[in-house]
Design an enzyme around this catalytic site. Sequence first.
Site, short mmCIF file in Angstrom:
data_model
loop_
_atom_site.label_atom_id
_atom_site.label_comp_id
_atom_site.label_asym_id
_atom_site.label_seq_id
_atom_site.Cartn_x
_atom_site.Cartn_y
_atom_site.Cartn_z
N GLN A 172 0.80 -1.22 0.00
CA GLN A 172 0.00 0.00 0.00
C GLN A 172 0.84 1.28 0.00
O GLN A 172 0.36 2.33 -0.43
CB GLN A 172 -0.93 0.02 1.22
CG GLN A 172 -1.88 -1.15 1.30
CD GLN A 172 -1.36 -2.26 2.19
OE1 GLN A 172 -0.16 -2.48 2.27
NE2 GLN A 172 -2.27 -2.96 2.85
N ASP A 257 -1.66 -10.99 3.11
CA ASP A 257 -0.72 -11.19 4.22
C ASP A 257 -0.65 -12.67 4.60
O ASP A 257 0.43 -13.19 4.90
CB ASP A 257 -1.16 -10.37 5.43
CG ASP A 257 -1.24 -8.88 5.12
OD1 ASP A 257 -0.54 -8.42 4.20
OD2 ASP A 257 -2.02 -8.18 5.79
#
Length: 326
Positions: A172, A257
């Site tokens: 991000q 993740d």
Amino acid sequence: MRIAITGSIATDHLMTFPGRFRDQLVPDSLAEVSLSFLADDLEVRHGGVAANIAYGLGRLGLTPLLVGSAGRDFAEQRALLEAAGVDTSAVRVSATRHTARFVCTTDLDQNQIATFYAGAMAEAAEIDLPDVVRQAAGVDFVLVGPDDPDAMLRHAEACRRLGVRFAADPSQQLARMKPEQALEMLDGASYLFSNAYEQDLLLQRTGLTADDVLRRVGTWVVTQGPRGVRILSATGPALDVPAVCVGHVVDPTGAGDAFRAGFLAGLALGSSEAEAARLGCTMAAFALESTGSQDYPASPETIGRRAATTYGAPSVPTLLTRAVPR
């Protein structure tokens, strides 16, 4: 292999919009967007990229070292992570700031619009990674995850200086980093992680080709959602691994993740990259079927059975017999 995971530690505020973002966008007015989405549900969960990855590694029986900056409200999350097998001794606790906040809304197509408030993460650049490595009596591999941009650059440089293998995972923070910062971060990385959109964004912002990037990193692991993962290498052909079928997606937050946790665990346990990717895709499926990035119920046994059902290959279940269930 002792793995340190650097990056964000956060509290997630997860909301659901019972429509599609695309239906609310007016193509001729995108320069003046003013939208508000009325959400049906709100879940407040523990999150943060580094904490999520460390949690997944702990679920697989490893003892990852979590390196990041959290706030005075970290005590509950610390206890839960330690119960999952995560070493939190290297977490820096701010004296004045709260743990970072991730506020995310998901629509019916699993598209997401999110805002991230740094909070205590803004102090992550004060962490001395070489000192952390010394106090941990050695680290074999570091994942440099999305964090305060200065901290990300410092951690990558520390790995190069220490001669420790590392993976670059800007994720991000690509939207925040300057092109030259992104390139500085990934130089010399053994692995680069991104999703397909971030892959395109990185190439667009830097003006590089995929081959240019692969001259800077050894391997580029690109997650592609329901299409699985593509592994690009500077020394061989691309490898495609299909995703694990998911019956019902509850929340996509943290699936990437979970994939990284499975992939890194596979490497730590001596697997091939193909086996590691299968393990990562299986972990991602468990995360997709749960709300919250540190709440999915997975163990080496359940992960192994599901991987065998999907891929029909005994290598992943055999690999997981080396993991120690918690």
